[in-house]
Write a protein that holds these residues in place. Structure first.
Motif, mmCIF file in Angstrom:
data_model
loop_
_atom_site.group_PDB
_atom_site.id
_atom_site.type_symbol
_atom_site.label_atom_id
_atom_site.label_comp_id
_atom_site.label_asym_id
_atom_site.label_seq_id
_atom_site.Cartn_x
_atom_site.Cartn_y
_atom_site.Cartn_z
ATOM 1 N N GLU A 84 0.849 -1.201 0.000
ATOM 2 C CA GLU A 84 0.000 0.000 0.000
ATOM 3 C C GLU A 84 0.876 1.239 0.000
ATOM 4 O O GLU A 84 0.610 2.207 -0.714
ATOM 5 N N PHE A 85 1.918 1.223 0.830
ATOM 6 C CA PHE A 85 2.845 2.342 0.921
ATOM 7 C C PHE A 85 3.505 2.597 -0.433
ATOM 8 O O PHE A 85 3.563 3.727 -0.909
ATOM 9 N N GLU A 86 3.980 1.519 -1.075
ATOM 10 C CA GLU A 86 4.622 1.660 -2.379
ATOM 11 C C GLU A 86 3.642 2.154 -3.440
ATOM 12 O O GLU A 86 4.011 2.957 -4.304
ATOM 13 N N LEU A 87 2.405 1.681 -3.375
ATOM 14 C CA LEU A 87 1.385 2.130 -4.319
ATOM 15 C C LEU A 87 1.123 3.615 -4.146
ATOM 16 O O LEU A 87 1.089 4.372 -5.125
ATOM 17 N N LEU A 88 0.966 4.068 -2.908
ATOM 18 C CA LEU A 88 0.731 5.489 -2.658
ATOM 19 C C LEU A 88 1.951 6.304 -3.077
ATOM 20 O O LEU A 88 1.811 7.382 -3.662
ATOM 21 N N HIS A 89 3.139 5.799 -2.815
ATOM 22 C CA HIS A 89 4.353 6.505 -3.242
ATOM 23 C C HIS A 89 4.390 6.622 -4.762
ATOM 24 O O HIS A 89 4.757 7.665 -5.303
ATOM 25 N N TYR A 90 4.010 5.576 -5.452
ATOM 26 C CA TYR A 90 3.985 5.614 -6.914
ATOM 27 C C TYR A 90 2.988 6.671 -7.397
ATOM 28 O O TYR A 90 3.293 7.457 -8.294
ATOM 29 N N PHE A 91 1.811 6.700 -6.777
ATOM 30 C CA PHE A 91 0.826 7.721 -7.137
ATOM 31 C C PHE A 91 1.382 9.124 -6.881
ATOM 32 O O PHE A 91 1.261 10.011 -7.729
ATOM 33 N N CYS A 92 1.982 9.324 -5.715
ATOM 34 C CA CYS A 92 2.526 10.650 -5.373
ATOM 35 C C CYS A 92 3.644 11.063 -6.328
ATOM 36 O O CYS A 92 3.808 12.247 -6.621
ATOM 37 N N SER A 93 4.401 10.097 -6.808
ATOM 38 C CA SER A 93 5.493 10.377 -7.738
ATOM 39 C C SER A 93 4.988 10.694 -9.142
ATOM 40 O O SER A 93 5.731 11.225 -9.960
ATOM 41 N N HIS A 94 3.732 10.357 -9.411
ATOM 42 C CA HIS A 94 3.138 10.561 -10.736
ATOM 43 C C HIS A 94 1.751 11.194 -10.604
ATOM 44 O O HIS A 94 0.743 10.576 -10.960
ATOM 45 N N PRO A 95 1.672 12.405 -10.063
ATOM 46 C CA PRO A 95 0.359 13.024 -9.858
ATOM 47 C C PRO A 95 -0.351 13.336 -11.173
ATOM 48 O O PRO A 95 0.290 13.585 -12.196
ATOM 49 N N ASN A 96 -1.671 13.301 -11.110
ATOM 50 C CA ASN A 96 -2.546 13.683 -12.225
ATOM 51 C C ASN A 96 -2.350 12.842 -13.483
ATOM 52 O O ASN A 96 -2.692 13.282 -14.569
ATOM 53 N N ARG A 97 -1.811 11.659 -13.328
ATOM 54 C CA ARG A 97 -1.677 10.743 -14.467
ATOM 55 C C ARG A 97 -2.597 9.561 -14.249
ATOM 56 O O ARG A 97 -2.778 9.093 -13.132
ATOM 57 N N VAL A 98 -3.172 9.079 -15.332
ATOM 58 C CA VAL A 98 -4.089 7.946 -15.255
ATOM 59 C C VAL A 98 -3.314 6.661 -15.520
ATOM 60 O O VAL A 98 -2.531 6.585 -16.470
ATOM 61 N N GLU A 117 -5.263 -7.895 -10.914
ATOM 62 C CA GLU A 117 -5.846 -6.552 -10.872
ATOM 63 C C GLU A 117 -6.697 -6.363 -9.615
ATOM 64 O O GLU A 117 -6.820 -5.257 -9.104
ATOM 65 N N LYS A 118 -7.249 -7.449 -9.086
ATOM 66 C CA LYS A 118 -8.051 -7.377 -7.853
ATOM 67 C C LYS A 118 -7.188 -6.887 -6.690
ATOM 68 O O LYS A 118 -7.666 -6.163 -5.828
ATOM 69 N N THR A 119 -5.924 -7.257 -6.677
ATOM 70 C CA THR A 119 -5.007 -6.804 -5.628
ATOM 71 C C THR A 119 -4.907 -5.285 -5.640
ATOM 72 O O THR A 119 -4.945 -4.636 -4.592
ATOM 73 N N VAL A 120 -4.796 -4.706 -6.825
ATOM 74 C CA VAL A 120 -4.713 -3.249 -6.968
ATOM 75 C C VAL A 120 -6.003 -2.611 -6.462
ATOM 76 O O VAL A 120 -5.973 -1.644 -5.695
ATOM 77 N N VAL A 121 -7.129 -3.142 -6.866
ATOM 78 C CA VAL A 121 -8.438 -2.605 -6.474
ATOM 79 C C VAL A 121 -8.588 -2.632 -4.951
ATOM 80 O O VAL A 121 -9.025 -1.654 -4.336
ATOM 81 N N ILE A 122 -8.190 -3.742 -4.335
ATOM 82 C CA ILE A 122 -8.307 -3.881 -2.875
ATOM 83 C C ILE A 122 -7.398 -2.878 -2.169
ATOM 84 O O ILE A 122 -7.820 -2.203 -1.221
ATOM 85 N N ASP A 123 -6.147 -2.745 -2.623
ATOM 86 C CA ASP A 123 -5.228 -1.810 -1.970
ATOM 87 C C ASP A 123 -5.657 -0.357 -2.172
ATOM 88 O O ASP A 123 -5.492 0.471 -1.266
ATOM 89 N N ILE A 124 -6.207 -0.037 -3.327
ATOM 90 C CA ILE A 124 -6.714 1.322 -3.536
ATOM 91 C C ILE A 124 -7.883 1.584 -2.599
ATOM 92 O O ILE A 124 -7.978 2.660 -2.000
ATOM 93 N N SER A 125 -8.737 0.606 -2.429
ATOM 94 C CA SER A 125 -9.867 0.747 -1.502
ATOM 95 C C SER A 125 -9.373 0.993 -0.082
ATOM 96 O O SER A 125 -9.890 1.858 0.634
ATOM 97 N N ARG A 126 -8.347 0.262 0.334
ATOM 98 C CA ARG A 126 -7.781 0.444 1.683
ATOM 99 C C ARG A 126 -7.147 1.821 1.839
ATOM 100 O O ARG A 126 -7.294 2.467 2.886
ATOM 101 N N LEU A 127 -6.434 2.270 0.800
ATOM 102 C CA LEU A 127 -5.835 3.605 0.858
ATOM 103 C C LEU A 127 -6.911 4.676 0.935
ATOM 104 O O LEU A 127 -6.766 5.660 1.663
ATOM 105 N N ARG A 128 -7.987 4.511 0.188
ATOM 106 C CA ARG A 128 -9.080 5.488 0.224
ATOM 107 C C ARG A 128 -9.682 5.592 1.619
ATOM 108 O O ARG A 128 -10.006 6.684 2.072
ATOM 109 N N ARG A 129 -9.831 4.455 2.291
ATOM 110 C CA ARG A 129 -10.383 4.489 3.660
ATOM 111 C C ARG A 129 -9.462 5.264 4.602
ATOM 112 O O ARG A 129 -9.929 5.878 5.563
ATOM 113 N N LYS A 130 -8.161 5.252 4.323
ATOM 114 C CA LYS A 130 -7.212 5.967 5.170
ATOM 115 C C LYS A 130 -7.123 7.451 4.808
ATOM 116 O O LYS A 130 -6.902 8.287 5.675
#
Length: 157
Positions: A84-98, A117-130
């Motif tokens: 989750e941490f790495e996923l959020l870091h990746y998002f932060c490193s690439h803002p506003n990109r799809v 792909e379900k793993t990504v969906v689940i981790d994004i859901s967990r990050l959103r809750r945080k």
């Protein structure tokens, strides 16, 4: 860039072909330590010039510090599993990109097999809750229908 210590009696010409340094016998342990420190210092200088300088992301409502591995939401440290941490870091490193779920999986987890792909969906859901005030109506990690996910930095919130 690795350091290879070679005993000169056994490999007298290895410095030019494979080794970065060598120490002849007899040697003092402090000399070996000093030589290792020099190589580590060179490695630090090299890696700091090659790696992205952005290791801390602070958006006010949350911050992510890759150096210390800390994740804060509203100035309180929040537990965050490694991926989750790495996923959020990746998002932060690439803002506003799809990114598609497949692209995110490949960047954060590595090679993809069917169904990951379900793993990504689940981790994004967990990050959103945080992160999100209302996880069912996300404003930070948004879904772009039919395409993927986009991180929108929450400046000024």
């Amino acid at each position: 860039m690795g350091m290879q210590l070679v005993e000169s009696e056994l490999y007298p010409n290895q410095l030019g072909s494979r080794g970065d340094d060598y120490v002849t016998k007899p040697f003092l342990p402090l000399e070996v330590v000093a030589r290792i420190r020099v190589h580590l210092r060179r490695g630090t200088i090299y890696s700091s010039s090659v790696l992205p300088s952005e290791k801390v992301f602070d958006y006010g409502i949350f911050s992510l510090n890759r150096t210390t591995g800390q994740f804060h939401v509203n100035h309180e440290e929040v537990s965050c599993p490694a991926k989750e941490f790495e996923l959020l870091h990746y998002f932060c490193s690439h803002p506003n990109r799809v990114f598609t779920a497949q692209q995110l999986y490949e960047q954060v987890w590595g090679n993809m097999v069917q169904g990951d792909e379900k793993t990504v969906v689940i981790d994004i859901s967990r990050l959103r809750r945080k992160l999100e005030t209302n996880p069912s109506n996300p404003r930070i990690i948004v879904t772009i229908r039919g395409i993927g996910y986009k991180f929108i930095p929450p400046y000024g919130e």
